[in-house]
Write a protein that holds these residues in place. Structure first.
Motif, PDB file in Angstrom:
ATOM      1  N   GLU A   1       0.832  -1.275   0.065  1.00 47.37           N
ATOM      2  CA  GLU A   1      -0.234   0.000  -0.196  1.00 47.37           C
ATOM      3  C   GLU A   1       0.747   1.446  -0.016  1.00 47.37           C
ATOM      4  OE1 GLU A   1      -3.698   2.016   2.640  1.00 47.37           O
ATOM      5  OE2 GLU A   1      -2.999   0.131   2.891  1.00 47.37           O
TER       6      GLU A   1
ATOM      7  N   GLU B   1       3.929   1.364  -1.165  1.00 46.16           N
ATOM      8  CA  GLU B   1       4.628   1.341  -2.692  1.00 46.16           C
ATOM      9  C   GLU B   1       3.465   1.970  -3.750  1.00 46.16           C
ATOM     10  OE1 GLU B   1       7.006  -1.296  -5.638  1.00 46.16           O
ATOM     11  OE2 GLU B   1       6.360  -1.984  -3.644  1.00 46.16           O
ATOM     12  N   ASP B   2       2.208   1.904  -3.353  1.00 43.77           N
ATOM     13  CA  ASP B   2       1.174   2.334  -4.488  1.00 43.77           C
ATOM     14  C   ASP B   2       1.127   3.665  -4.310  1.00 43.77           C
ATOM     15  OD1 ASP B   2       0.820  -0.417  -5.532  1.00 43.77           O
ATOM     16  OD2 ASP B   2      -0.987  -0.685  -4.228  1.00 43.77           O
TER      17      ASP B   2
ATOM     18  N   GLU C   1       4.329   5.399  -5.626  1.00 43.11           N
ATOM     19  CA  GLU C   1       4.201   5.243  -7.205  1.00 43.11           C
ATOM     20  C   GLU C   1       3.297   6.171  -7.867  1.00 43.11           C
ATOM     21  OE1 GLU C   1       5.396   3.786 -11.179  1.00 43.11           O
ATOM     22  OE2 GLU C   1       6.126   3.233  -9.013  1.00 43.11           O
ATOM     23  N   GLU C   2       2.362   6.139  -7.328  1.00 42.45           N
ATOM     24  CA  GLU C   2       1.039   7.265  -7.877  1.00 42.45           C
ATOM     25  C   GLU C   2       1.461   8.564  -7.753  1.00 42.45           C
ATOM     26  OE1 GLU C   2      -2.940   9.136  -6.136  1.00 42.45           O
ATOM     27  OE2 GLU C   2      -3.013   6.844  -6.402  1.00 42.45           O
TER      28      GLU C   2
END
Length: 299
Positions: free
Chosen positions: A67, A69-70, A73-74
């Protein structure tokens, strides 16, 4: 754009986080077969029952690394930068895990600016750092200015609390059986605070009434020496105890009403029923953090 991310331990109310554009990643509690998501659970319902949990204390877990990382990344794909502020590494590995994840994302996006900050504390002591960063972002400060303002705020804030019983600290391994037994026999209550990321007990008093007075005495000393920007009352256990504490001790000192906000249950389950103050001063507080810049993890 600068994105500001923190964890639910910062105890920032949901409406405030939304208003200040703060993205909160949740911790989790595990009570028997039930999993609580800290950002959505009914904290007061949980705290009304916490006194009965000492023989079977729930456990807590960090946000999933996927979560984190997401979220990073976003931001990287959108061309935004990130300041991520987390609970002190002295109490949790969340900041270390976030830094590890940030390195992976940075490796895929060379121009991605991200800094992970160890708040040096927890509860609204951590939360004040986040809120000061949010204010700086709104004011249009640069990325580096926002980072510096955040860690400087960590040196200006303090969280002072006193557990009503030593049983939770004993059960969690924070103190030994002999110390807990002795404290109970002579009604010894430690006044706890976080210094350089570690919970310390600079003062111990007899009776809980004296403990509440000692909390407010610490607040007054810091007010006199460093000025006061903001103060809130926090609690673990029934909210009514915090309301009484605010009315009888804190508000007479400050001369006005204060907000009353629960401590993160991920912290509360290790401490047990407690009243506390969290505050941010106008100037650096003595003995809080030796080197604020050591809290910055540049990726």
């Amino acid at each position: 754009m600068i994105r500001l991310i923190t964890d639910s331990v910062a105890s920032i109310p949901a409406d405030v986080a939304e208003r200040e554009n703060i993205r909160v990643i949740s911790m989790f509690l595990h009570e028997g077969d039930k999993e609580h998501v800290e950002t959505t659970m009914d904290i007061d319902e949980f705290y009304d029952r916490i006194g009965d949990m000492v023989d079977n204390i729930p456990t807590s877990s960090q946000p999933p690394m996927g979560e984190l990382e997401d979220m990073f990344e976003e931001a990287a794909q959108a061309g935004d930068s990130v300041i991520a502020v987390f609970i002190t590494m002295g109490l949790s590995g969340t900041a270390a895990n976030a830094a590890s994840v940030a390195e992976k994302v940075k490796a895929r996006h060379a121009g991605f600016d991200i800094v992970v900050i160890d708040s040096g504390s927890c509860g609204l002591d951590e939360g004040f750092c986040v809120l000061e960063c949010a204010k700086a972002i709104k004011e249009g400060k640069s990325f580096e200015e926002c980072v510096q303002i955040t860690v400087d705020a960590a040196a200006r804030s303090r969280f002072v609390f006193a557990p009503q019983t030593l049983a939770f600290l004993k059960a969690g391994g924070r103190i030994g059986h002999a110390a807990a037994l002795l404290g109970s026999l002579i009604q010894l209550t430690p006044i706890l605070t976080v210094v350089n990321g570690i919970v310390e007990a600079p003062v111990k008093v007899r009776t809980y009434k004296r403990a509440k007075r000692a909390i407010v005495d610490q607040l007054k000393r810091d007010m006199d020496e460093c000025g006061l920007q903001e103060c809130v009352v926090q609690y673990i256990g029934p909210k009514s105890a915090a309301v009484d504490f605010a009315k009888e001790y804190v508000e007479p000192l400050l001369g006005h009403a204060v907000d009353i906000i629960p401590v993160s249950p991920c912290v509360g389950l290790h401490v047990g029923p407690t009243v506390a103050v969290a505050y941010i001063a106008q100037r650096k507080l003595p003995g809080k953090i030796d080197d604020p810049n050591s809290l910055i993890y540049r990726i």
